[in-house]
Design an enzyme around this catalytic site. Structure first.
Site, PDB file in Angstrom:
ATOM      1  N   SER A 144       3.027  -1.359  -3.271  1.00 24.07           N
ATOM      2  CA  SER A 144       3.642  -1.366  -2.764  1.00 24.07           C
ATOM      3  C   SER A 144       4.628  -1.947  -2.388  1.00 24.07           C
ATOM      4  CB  SER A 144       2.050  -1.362  -1.303  1.00 24.07           C
ATOM      5  OG  SER A 144       2.205  -1.580  -0.164  1.00 24.07           O
ATOM      6  N   GLU A 177      -2.848   7.859  -0.117  1.00 20.63           N
ATOM      7  CA  GLU A 177      -2.069   6.495   0.364  1.00 20.63           C
ATOM      8  C   GLU A 177      -2.201   6.198   1.311  1.00 20.63           C
ATOM      9  OE1 GLU A 177      -0.020   5.065  -1.572  1.00 20.63           O
ATOM     10  OE2 GLU A 177       0.829   5.778  -2.926  1.00 20.63           O
ATOM     11  N   HIS A 230      -4.130   3.742  -1.215  1.00 21.92           N
ATOM     12  CA  HIS A 230      -3.394   3.257  -1.321  1.00 21.92           C
ATOM     13  C   HIS A 230      -3.838   2.125  -2.004  1.00 21.92           C
ATOM     14  CE1 HIS A 230       0.009   1.359  -0.996  1.00 21.92           C
ATOM     15  NE2 HIS A 230       0.361   0.392  -0.023  1.00 21.92           N
TER      16      HIS A 230
END
Length: 509
Positions: free
Chosen positions: A194, A308, A408
């Site tokens: 991320s 995600e 995610h």
């Protein structure tokens, strides 16, 4: 416990089941006071033996529910915050002369929050099972790390990117000291997810980090293609001044303010303070149609999870059963497009995924838009100048009835082997530990040889623009060519994702 001598003094850690663990190692001086908004300063060497058994403070940030929610906290738990936050942690099988591959973790949370000391980032199992050295770090975030100050005072010339310079300082510490912990300073692999992945993309584009790392693993990067422009960054600084009720962001005046007042001032702004083009640390965007020349020859592995975007949907159960028109409305808002284009994109996803719910179509489209086009775009660009590999993590968590899918961050506890810490997110089914062993072996193989192929996987070809070979990581693995591209091509109708896009558009009515 073995005492290790570093350039800054002797350290004594702990034995964690046969792994030597050193926590809270200082790599930079306190960043408060006169050091606020300035490049990191080397700390003074410490006499005697320093006990390295507790994590250092987390970088300044405001608390949020994810810090303590068990589904997320394995990733987002923080220590008490302080501007004295330049600390790292080392996990090693032995403090000897073995020169093991080094895996250097940069945490996510955008450019604004979280820390390298979260339970899910404990490198003990990864280090022990794969015979590697793992390093995790804290660095300055949000305005403390990325505030562009327009001033003639040379002390603040680098204020826009001191958070990146912190990471460079940590890499320099690794270069100078990791051999004493059994690591190889000439074989350092960055890995991050991320916001951490976007920081890696940025590090690939600065001369300051050149030759301090040798490979990169980029997991689920959203806004990593471009940095903020100088104009944007100065605008963000002006917004902070306005929120503080002052005419302009004067460095000396800002240094005199309490940390908490500055944090409170940024909260209502909704601005993503991040690295920017300052003509010093960064002279160009990392991946603006071409790979960064500073990273020529650097092997990369990039990838995403399948769904995600469910990460942003969890707070409202209604998000998982939305009608068609509401999905199109939310897609229109996220993609910043017109109703006709949003409808056309929804129609394409429906044609490719005829059995999925309308909500799932939105999750897939948002995941493609925010993460996959960016992350695999990096792989394609970097493949022009170095070996590149791509993966798609498709294992679905059974927790909460399976509604979160391959959310995610989901691959991270499998990479670290911190499956127990992440149990509220991933469960404890019989497939968890075998998948963790496969993921750890794969990340370690890439760190060791610049190639992720290992005995736990089928043959994994390099990624290129012609075939886009992608490893599907799951309980059963396989290689596909550009998975999901038939639907994802519809997103070519809209401008690429950037930090200006409103992620809450898909999660709120």
């Amino acid at each position: 416990m073995t005492v290790v001598e570093t350039t800054l003094g002797k350290l004594r850690g702990q034995d964690n089941g046969g792994v030597h663990v050193f926590r809270g190692i200082r790599y930079g001086a306190d960043t408060g006071g006169e050091n606020r908004f300035r490049p990191p300063v080397a700390p003074a060497p410490q006499p005697g033996i320093t006990e390295a058994v507790r994590p250092g403070a987390s970088a300044p940030q405001l608390p949020r529910p994810h810090n303590t929610d068990p589904f997320f906290s394995w990733y987002s738990q923080i220590e008490p915050v302080s501007e004295d936050c330049l600390f790292l942690n080392v996990f090693t099988p032995a403090s000897d002369a073995a020169r093991r591959p080094v895996l250097f973790w940069i945490h996510g949370g955008g450019w604004r929050e979280y820390a390298g000391s979260a339970p899910g980032f404990d490198g003990s199992r990864l280090a022990q099972s794969q015979d590697v050295v793992v390093v995790t770090i804290n660095h300055r975030l949000n305005v403390f790390g990325f505030l562009a100050l327009e001033t003639d005072d040379p002390r603040f010339a680098d204020s826009a990117n001191v958070g990146i310079l912190d990471i460079v300082a940590a890499l320099e510490w690794v270069r100078d000291n990791i051999a004493a912990f059994g690591g190889d300073p000439d074989n350092v692999t960055l890995f991050g997810e991320s916001g951490g992945a976007s920081k890696i993309a940025a590090l690939m584009a600065t001369r300051h980090a050149k030759r301090l790392f040798h490979k990169a693993i980029i997991e689920s990067s959203g806004g990593g293609l471009k940095l903020a422009t100088r104009e944007e960054a100065l605008g963000f600084a002006g917004a902070l001044a306005g929120s503080l009720g002052v005419d302009r962001p004067d460095p000396a005046a800002l240094q005199a303010l309490p940390m908490d007042r500055i944090l409170s001032a940024i909260t209502p702004l909704g601005i993503s303070y991040r690295a920017s083009l300052d003509g010093r640390t960064f002279t160009h965007h990392p991946f603006d149609g071409a790979p960064p020349p500073e990273a020529a020859g650097l092997p990369v592995m990039t990838g995403c999870t399948r769904t995600e975007a469910t990460y942003y949907m969890r707070d409202d159960p209604a998000n998982f059963d939305l009608p068609r028109d509401e999905v199109i409305r939310r897609l229109r808002s996220l993609l910043e497009t017109d109703p006709e284009t949003a409808t056309q994109i929804h129609k394409r996803y429906r044609s490719v995924y005829p059995d999925e719910s309308h909500s799932m179509l939105m999750f897939l489209a948002a995941s493609d838009f925010i993460f996959k086009k960016t992350t695999w775009g990096m792989a394609e660009m970097q493949s022009r100048q170095a070996p590149a590999w791509a993966f798609h993590f498709e294992w679905n968590t059974p927790v909460e009835g399976g509604r979160m899918g391959a959310v995610h961050t989901l691959e991270v506890p499998f990479v670290f082997g911190t499956t127990a810490a992440a149990r509220p997110c991933i469960g404890d089914g019989p497939e968890v530990e075998p998948l963790a062993e496969r993921m750890m072996a794969t990340w370690a193989a890439f760190a060791r040889q610049g190639d992720p192929n290992n005995a736990s996987l089928p043959a994994w070809p390099q990624y290129s623009a012609t075939d886009r070979a992608t490893m599907i990581l799951d309980t059963e693995c396989r290689v596909e060519s550009d998975p999901g591209s038939a639907a994802r091509a519809a997103l070519d109708l809209v401008a690429p994702f950037g930090y200006q896009h409103n992620l809450s558009a898909i999660s709120q009515p």
